[in-house]
Design a protein around this motif. Sequence first.
Motif, PDB file in Angstrom:
ATOM      1  N   CYS A 614       0.869  -1.180   0.000  1.00 30.05           N
ATOM      2  CA  CYS A 614       0.000   0.000   0.000  1.00 30.05           C
ATOM      3  C   CYS A 614       0.905   1.229   0.000  1.00 30.05           C
ATOM      4  CB  CYS A 614      -0.872  -0.004   1.255  1.00 30.05           C
ATOM      5  SG  CYS A 614      -1.754   1.541   1.480  1.00 30.05           S
ATOM      6  N   PHE A 616       0.453   4.329   0.437  1.00 25.90           N
ATOM      7  CA  PHE A 616       0.271   5.283   1.530  1.00 25.90           C
ATOM      8  C   PHE A 616       0.957   4.770   2.798  1.00 25.90           C
ATOM      9  CE2 PHE A 616      -1.795   7.105   5.180  1.00 25.90           C
ATOM     10  CZ  PHE A 616      -1.820   8.447   4.848  1.00 25.90           C
ATOM     11  N   GLN A 617       0.836   3.478   3.037  1.00 22.55           N
ATOM     12  CA  GLN A 617       1.458   2.919   4.232  1.00 22.55           C
ATOM     13  C   GLN A 617       2.972   3.155   4.215  1.00 22.55           C
ATOM     14  OE1 GLN A 617       2.883  -1.189   5.268  1.00 22.55           O
ATOM     15  NE2 GLN A 617       0.708  -1.415   5.705  1.00 22.55           N
ATOM     16  N   VAL A 862      -3.715   5.803  -1.364  1.00 19.54           N
ATOM     17  CA  VAL A 862      -4.256   4.785  -0.445  1.00 19.54           C
ATOM     18  C   VAL A 862      -4.818   3.672  -1.319  1.00 19.54           C
ATOM     19  CG1 VAL A 862      -5.951   4.300   1.356  1.00 19.54           C
ATOM     20  CG2 VAL A 862      -4.806   6.520   1.291  1.00 19.54           C
ATOM     21  N   PRO A 864      -4.531  -0.292  -0.850  1.00 18.83           N
ATOM     22  CA  PRO A 864      -3.994  -1.532  -0.278  1.00 18.83           C
ATOM     23  C   PRO A 864      -4.192  -2.712  -1.223  1.00 18.83           C
ATOM     24  CG  PRO A 864      -6.084  -0.968   0.741  1.00 18.83           C
ATOM     25  CD  PRO A 864      -5.752   0.162  -0.164  1.00 18.83           C
ATOM     26  N   PRO A 870      -3.245  -5.918   3.561  1.00 19.28           N
ATOM     27  CA  PRO A 870      -2.271  -5.480   4.571  1.00 19.28           C
ATOM     28  C   PRO A 870      -2.927  -4.668   5.688  1.00 19.28           C
ATOM     29  CG  PRO A 870      -2.095  -4.118   2.606  1.00 19.28           C
ATOM     30  CD  PRO A 870      -3.129  -5.158   2.307  1.00 19.28           C
ATOM     31  N   CYS A 871      -4.194  -4.254   5.470  1.00 16.99           N
ATOM     32  CA  CYS A 871      -4.851  -3.409   6.485  1.00 16.99           C
ATOM     33  C   CYS A 871      -5.012  -4.149   7.818  1.00 16.99           C
ATOM     34  CB  CYS A 871      -6.221  -2.960   5.998  1.00 16.99           C
ATOM     35  SG  CYS A 871      -6.159  -2.032   4.469  1.00 16.99           S
ATOM     36  N   CYS A 874      -1.951  -3.350   9.771  1.00 14.87           N
ATOM     37  CA  CYS A 874      -1.301  -2.057   9.537  1.00 14.87           C
ATOM     38  C   CYS A 874      -1.444  -1.098  10.721  1.00 14.87           C
ATOM     39  CB  CYS A 874      -1.895  -1.437   8.277  1.00 14.87           C
ATOM     40  SG  CYS A 874      -1.282   0.200   7.959  1.00 14.87           S
ATOM     41  N   GLN A 877      -5.205   3.055  10.113  1.00 11.41           N
ATOM     42  CA  GLN A 877      -6.537   3.406   9.589  1.00 11.41           C
ATOM     43  C   GLN A 877      -6.967   4.815   9.991  1.00 11.41           C
ATOM     44  OE1 GLN A 877      -5.679   0.473  10.653  1.00 11.41           O
ATOM     45  NE2 GLN A 877      -6.669  -1.134   9.497  1.00 11.41           N
ATOM     46  N   CYS A 880      -5.080   7.023   7.284  1.00 11.30           N
ATOM     47  CA  CYS A 880      -5.415   6.887   5.854  1.00 11.30           C
ATOM     48  C   CYS A 880      -6.931   6.956   5.650  1.00 11.30           C
ATOM     49  CB  CYS A 880      -4.885   5.575   5.302  1.00 11.30           C
ATOM     50  SG  CYS A 880      -5.795   4.142   5.907  1.00 11.30           S
ATOM     51  N   ILE A 882      -9.157   4.736   5.457  1.00 10.96           N
ATOM     52  CA  ILE A 882      -9.690   3.760   4.510  1.00 10.96           C
ATOM     53  C   ILE A 882     -11.103   3.341   4.913  1.00 10.96           C
ATOM     54  CG2 ILE A 882      -8.579   1.833   5.751  1.00 10.96           C
ATOM     55  CD1 ILE A 882      -8.838   1.769   2.030  1.00 10.96           C
TER      56      ILE A 882
END
Length: 896
Positions: A614, A616-617, A862, A864, A870-871, A874, A877, A880, A882
């Motif tokens: 991801c 963003f991650q 964002v 994933p 992967p959320c 992670c 949250q 991001c 999501i």
Amino acid sequence: MAPVTPAILSALADGVTAITPNRRLARQLLRDFDRAQQARGHVSWRSATVLPYTTWLETLWRRSTDVAADMSAMTLLTSAQSLHLWRAIVDAAQADLLDPAGAARLAADAWALIHGWGAGGESWRAWRRDADFADDPAVFATWAETYSREMHRSGALDFAQLPDVLALHARRLAPGALRAMFVGFVELSPQQQRLIVALTSQGADIGAAESLPERTPTASRTASASTREEIIAALVWARERAKERPDARVGIVIENLARHRDEVLRLADELLCPELLLPEQLAMRRPYEVSLGTALAEVPLVLAALGLIALGEGQLPVGEVASLLRSPYLPAADTAWPGRAAIERDWLESGQRDVALSDVIAAAQQRSPELAARLHGARDALRKGAGASPREWADAWRTWLSAAGWPGSLTLDSVEHQAREAWEALLADFVRLGMVAPRLTRADALRTLRAFAQDRVFQPEGSDAPIQLLGLLEGSGLVFDALWVAGLSADRWPPAPTPNPLLPLHWQRECSVPRATAEGELEYARALTARFAMAAPEVVFSSAAAVDDLPLAPSALLLEYPECTSPMPAARTWTHTIARSATLECVVDDHAPPVAAGTIIAGGSGIVAAQSDCPFQAVARHRLGVKPWPPALAGLSQMERGKLLHATMAAFWNALRDHASLALLDASARATHIEAAVARGFTELTAARWRVLPAIVRAGEAQRVATLLGAWLPLELSRPAFTVVGTEIKTTLELAQLRLSLRIDRVDALDDGGVVIIDYKSGRSEQPRQWFDERPRASQLGLYTLATPAAEAASPVRAVAYAQMRPDAIKAIGLAADAGAWPDLTELSALDRFPDWGDLETWWRTRLGALAVEIAAGWAVVAPRKSPSPCRYCGLQAMCRIDSVQLADDEERADE
Ligand code: SF4
């Protein structure tokens, strides 16, 4: 504005003292009286005397001690003093109770009921001897006997006994000139009646007056779908009434306000003063006032004081101290709080659960040095020694709080000033405890102070706001221009009886003790409903049609009032309205600033794996340094356990070096090597960290790691001969424009040529067939492979493997160029994807290179990976968002 009755106003003007059941009605009478005088054009007038019942008793008591020497020798205990005495008696009884404080409160209530509703004798004595009575009354009778004896011995009396003592000495009070009226009481207790009879027999003129004006009730009833909708309807209705008539007195009475208080206040802010949504409006005066105060112990300023005192006296849970460190009531809190707040993360990450003052000072050295210096300097103010008088404790606490900088450097607002005054009054009350408890241990002193603060209700002075939110008792007897009474569903009104469990039921029934019987509750509810119906020209009774999907009917006591359709259209809260009506603007924000060419990027192989999972991650975690909040741990964290495993594996192979040496070990020598490796590996965590962990955690972890290693070694033995070239090898890899720092767990040279790269995993590893998605998985082994030729140019990589060290599935998972490199691994040809190892390396170079280009460009969308998501692991949250995006998508789909 609707005043109380002219008869009351005229009696007050005539000098008659009004006695009210509560402080709120007293305040209303005084205000109405003053307004009536102004309305008549008076510029000055004699103040009316309006006293809540207990205050009136106190004035009579003071008068009696002035005229009678034997009475002045007696001490009138405060409620706190008598509750402390009850607690001491309950504790001394060693009754093995779950909640001794609760039992003491019940006993104090029972004592008050006996005096208020009994015949004035010592009825509990019979309960002690009568075998027919249940256990609880018998136990209470013993406690009451001790309490009574103790009061007698120390020449004290309490508020429960006071009316009877005053009645007994009525003649000496010379009440000839006493003129008083009881206003707003639903019923008078037998004890109150005894006092009135005694005083009137001595010439006093005492009557009763109804605060509510005579009028034909015009109440109606309505129902809402839920309790929340009902409160919203009431608030919107009140808002409209207040808007129509700015000088109107509008009331909302809520059955069980205590239970709904937080939600009511949240909705009241949203519906009555939405300006509060703007940050600069925080200090604005609200157009409503709520009757129900909070426990003083929960008022933030007092909470900080109690926290500081407790910290000075011993250890506290990390969460409690962390919230204290974030308090605005510490010096320089407005600028220093972010640093102080970060201390909690340090503690959580290091697994600390309880901390003492010395830990706070040590942790603050880095994060908030000025606080560390202040607390360090203030330590001398802490009281030494185990026991002291309440006065000595109070003096020491005051000195410590002041030295520690409480209540901070901000200017206190009006409510905070009142809280501070309430705190001083609390300490003064605590000092008075010396009368019943001359000496307290450190633990008792702190427990008692906390109990005092918990029992005391903090209610900031009324603002005479146009809308009053009230509980049933506080609302009874008040006069309004418009009144809404909410929460009157059949299951709540009349309320279920709640007799005092320490008093015999039949006694409570015979004496008509309030709250004791269903019949009594019905009568009480009927009387209160009728009073509310008279309390304003416009009255609405309401109930919820369902609670938690359970259908509810309105109370039968409302059925005589005509039903009205909801007097207000269904209203939404402001936040809901804004959220629904807003036209959202779409701003594309999917790029972080690019990374300059040649930069060594933080995160190593982790940033590439994250970019693949991801984008963003990757940016949030590795470039912005965002970390999820650490969980509170009882032992080692996952990361620490992984570290210990890696360090132990490295220590083992650093000592043994090759396959041949392993093969030579017998079982006992192998165990010795394992034990030594664990001992060396466990130095990876600092001694300070081990100190805060129970010894059993270290022993258990050592056994776990040793077992894993012991179970792994047969897999090593079954491999072709090798020599360990290195462990924990640090290297760099240039990929696209990026330079990545890598650390390879282990590289083995095979005796027949080439190397094997090994990565230890304590979690589950993916099979090679899953590695080659569009966005690569298992990128770590690819990066290590690309980095290895630089270090081992003469030895090509012949296999890469995850050593999966899970107790339930220990195995090697990976790819081998040929079966001779490591037979347990998947042979490259079995994938039917890469003709040879060179093609595999090219694929990795291309795909991982593309990820490196994304990282360098700051690509941060964002997005994933769909599967596996992967959320799940992670934890970002909140940043991001999501979940909100997915929620909006779901809502959109639902709207279609
Ligand atoms: S929670 Fe999911 S979407 Fe959010 S940053 Fe983490 S991986 Fe990306």
